[in-house]
Design an enzyme around this catalytic site. Structure first.
Site, PDB file in Angstrom:
ATOM      1  N   GLU A 109      74.975  81.967  56.271  1.00  0.00           N
ATOM      2  CA  GLU A 109      73.636  82.158  55.672  1.00  0.00           C
ATOM      3  C   GLU A 109      73.165  80.876  54.994  1.00  0.00           C
ATOM      4  O   GLU A 109      72.612  80.905  53.886  1.00  0.00           O
ATOM      5  CB  GLU A 109      73.669  83.310  54.649  1.00  0.00           C
ATOM      6  CG  GLU A 109      74.193  84.604  55.222  1.00  0.00           C
ATOM      7  CD  GLU A 109      74.141  85.780  54.247  1.00  0.00           C
ATOM      8  OE1 GLU A 109      73.459  85.687  53.212  1.00  0.00           O
ATOM      9  OE2 GLU A 109      74.789  86.795  54.551  1.00  0.00           O
ATOM     10  N   HIS A 162      74.708  79.961  50.528  1.00  0.00           N
ATOM     11  CA  HIS A 162      73.434  79.780  49.813  1.00  0.00           C
ATOM     12  C   HIS A 162      73.780  78.825  48.665  1.00  0.00           C
ATOM     13  O   HIS A 162      74.379  79.244  47.666  1.00  0.00           O
ATOM     14  CB  HIS A 162      72.932  81.105  49.226  1.00  0.00           C
ATOM     15  CG  HIS A 162      72.605  82.130  50.274  1.00  0.00           C
ATOM     16  ND1 HIS A 162      71.517  82.001  51.106  1.00  0.00           N
ATOM     17  CD2 HIS A 162      73.208  83.295  50.623  1.00  0.00           C
ATOM     18  CE1 HIS A 162      71.458  83.050  51.918  1.00  0.00           C
ATOM     19  NE2 HIS A 162      72.482  83.838  51.650  1.00  0.00           N
ATOM     20  N   ASP A 205      71.444  77.934  53.368  1.00  0.00           N
ATOM     21  CA  ASP A 205      70.181  77.328  52.932  1.00  0.00           C
ATOM     22  C   ASP A 205      70.458  76.480  51.694  1.00  0.00           C
ATOM     23  O   ASP A 205      71.367  76.765  50.916  1.00  0.00           O
ATOM     24  CB  ASP A 205      69.042  78.339  52.707  1.00  0.00           C
ATOM     25  CG  ASP A 205      69.392  79.523  51.819  1.00  0.00           C
ATOM     26  OD1 ASP A 205      70.368  79.448  51.049  1.00  0.00           O
ATOM     27  OD2 ASP A 205      68.661  80.527  51.890  1.00  0.00           O
ATOM     28  N   GLU A 231      80.099  90.889  50.707  1.00  0.00           N
ATOM     29  CA  GLU A 231      80.233  90.672  49.260  1.00  0.00           C
ATOM     30  C   GLU A 231      81.089  91.707  48.526  1.00  0.00           C
ATOM     31  O   GLU A 231      80.627  92.366  47.584  1.00  0.00           O
ATOM     32  CB  GLU A 231      78.841  90.599  48.613  1.00  0.00           C
ATOM     33  CG  GLU A 231      77.991  89.477  49.172  1.00  0.00           C
ATOM     34  CD  GLU A 231      76.639  89.341  48.461  1.00  0.00           C
ATOM     35  OE1 GLU A 231      76.365  90.119  47.527  1.00  0.00           O
ATOM     36  OE2 GLU A 231      75.874  88.454  48.844  1.00  0.00           O
ATOM     37  N   ASN A 246      82.234  88.948  54.822  1.00  0.00           N
ATOM     38  CA  ASN A 246      81.238  87.931  54.483  1.00  0.00           C
ATOM     39  C   ASN A 246      81.096  87.848  52.963  1.00  0.00           C
ATOM     40  O   ASN A 246      80.903  88.870  52.303  1.00  0.00           O
ATOM     41  CB  ASN A 246      79.899  88.376  55.124  1.00  0.00           C
ATOM     42  CG  ASN A 246      78.871  87.276  55.200  1.00  0.00           C
ATOM     43  OD1 ASN A 246      79.202  86.120  55.515  1.00  0.00           O
ATOM     44  ND2 ASN A 246      77.618  87.609  54.937  1.00  0.00           N
TER      45      ASN A 246
END
Ligand code: XIL
Length: 437
Positions: free
Chosen positions: A357, A328, A359, A250, A292
């Site tokens: 990641e 996400h 979800d 990030e 990432n």
């Protein structure tokens, strides 16, 4: 079990589809009344029986049969007596066939009834991609259902927190490896790849991973030394088992598209990012190195901002191999086309992409089917782009999602429910990996 259609005029070859059986493990009857089963031996038995019945009918009542069938019957069994013998043969074969059928049913039934379909990891292997999950240390220590599911379904593990800076080096030079080690031991035991997550995560929007001694470093030089030391210690410890690193997590503003002005970047400029990539490449030349990022999975400002930053970092000498798209989907999932467009932009730059990641929270209760469709779309998008070779979920059971505390347990964002029952999302991922999208 449905009846075999006696003396049916439907040709046997069409009644017994042999292989065209769906995903059911038990018996199924098709619309035309034919039986079929997931076990090829049973299909074969039925095929034999069905043929015998048809031949028996031919012996007794040849009318209504095709000229070819008639020809064969009259050739073989021309007299009335021979036709009687024909019936006797057929009845004998029929009896034997029945015995064979029931033997097949009783011997094999337990096996194929309880046999599982292929796991996600087996399917992913077949597609040449990794299918991963974030993993917490305490769940692999005490939850047997968690352990079974994780081992059976996933080919890769990302330590959810255990390899982060705050977990491994809370004080400068004082290391706590136990939790990361236990995840590494698990992954090694179950032959799972490990994604090293994450060496430096300076953005403090929702979570602070860099310990206070880093933020409070007396000067830029000391801060840089803390970063260098930390990277060196973690990479040296895990380079034999980690095959890809989230070197920097990030770097952009969470809700913007510019470089995040956290204390590290504000102090050192973006040069620290270039240096971090170079250092990891030097220490662990065979690992794939990723940057990432969050909320950059669809075309738009943040994606453009990330492209601009990465181009700049590469031309400054950062050996970046790939981009991690965290995925996400808190603000709703992108479409397949949007994801593919983003992945293709990275491909054009010569970089891999990984879904790192994933979800997808339910935004309203009962959104399970829409959620499942979105999961299937992500898999389909990744599979359609050559350079997307990993899909990692941020956990797999709703029991332990980080979103339980962030959005509440009703967000149910993962593939298995709290009791480890696979949800529609699981089956959608499964189907997409099979290629049924
Ligand atoms: C999260 C963990 O899941 C939480 O347990 C922890 O409290 C905060 O971090 N982006 C990332 C992950 O890169 O490391 C974050 O993981 C989720 C957002």
């Amino acid at each position: 079990m449905s009846m075999i259609p006696l003396c049916s005029t439907v040709p046997t070859s069409r009644q017994i589809p042999g292989g065209a059986w769906g995903r059911s493990w038990g018996w199924t009857a098709r619309e035309d009344g034919a039986l079929f089963s997931a076990w090829p031996g049973v299909d074969l038995t039925i095929a034999v029986l069905d043929s015998l019945i048809q031949w028996s009918c031919l012996c007794e009542n040849p009318t209504g049969k095709s000229p070819q069938e008639m020809k064969i019957v009259t050739k073989l069994f021309s007299s009335r007596l021979q036709q009687k013998m024909c019936s006797t043969y057929v009845v004998t074969f029929f009896t034997l066939g029945t015995v064979l059928l029931f033997t097949a049913c009783s011997d094999g039934h337990d096996d194929y009834d309880t046999r599982s379909p292929l796991s996600l990891r087996e399917l992913a292997d077949g597609r040449g991609i990794l299918i991963g999950s974030a993993v917490g240390t305490s769940s692999i220590a005490h939850d047997m259902q968690y352990i079974d599911t994780l081992a059976a379904e996933f080919s890769s593990i990302t330590p959810e927190n255990a390899m982060k800076w705050s977990a491994t080096e809370p004080e400068h030079g004082s290391y706590t490896w136990e939790n990361a080690d236990s995840i590494v031991a698990f992954a090694t035991a179950y032959n799972q790849a490990i994604r090293g997550h994450t060496l430096v995560w300076p953005n403090e929007f929702a979570y602070k991973d860099t310990p206070d001694y880093v933020s409070n470093a007396p000067d830029a030089e000391t801060m840089q030394r803390y970063i260098d030391d930390h990277i060196e210690a973690v990479v040296n410890r895990y380079m034999d088992v980690v095959d890809r690193w989230d070197v920097v997590n990030e770097p952009l503003e969470t809700l913007g598209s510019e470089l995040d002005q956290n204390v590290i970047t504000a102090t050192l400029g973006e040069g620290w990012i270039v240096r971090a990539f170079q250092q990891v490449r030097r220490l662990d030349p065979s690992a794939k190195l990723y940057l990432n990022e969050s909320l950059a999975e669809r075309p738009g400002e943040k994606h453009q901002g990330l492209l601009t930053l990465v181009r700049r970092l590469i031309s400054a000498g950062a050996p970046i191999d790939g981009i991690g798209l965290q995925s996400h989907f808190l603000f709703g999932p992108p479409s397949i086309d949007q994801m593919v467009e983003v992945m293709r932009d990275w491909e054009t730059l010569g970089l891999d992409v990984a879904i790192t990641e994933l979800d997808i929270p339910e935004r309203q209760p009962g959104e399970e089917e829409a959620q499942a469709t979105s999961y299937g779309n992500v898999v389909a998008a990744c599979l359609s782009v050559e350079t997307c070779r990993e899909i990692t979920f941020w956990g797999f059971t709703d029991k332990y999602s980080w979103l339980n505390s962030f959005l509440g347990p009703e967000s149910r964002p993962l593939l298995f429910d709290q009791n480890y029952n696979p949800k529609p999302a699981y089956f959608a991922v499964h189907a997409a990996l099979v290629g049924q999208e």
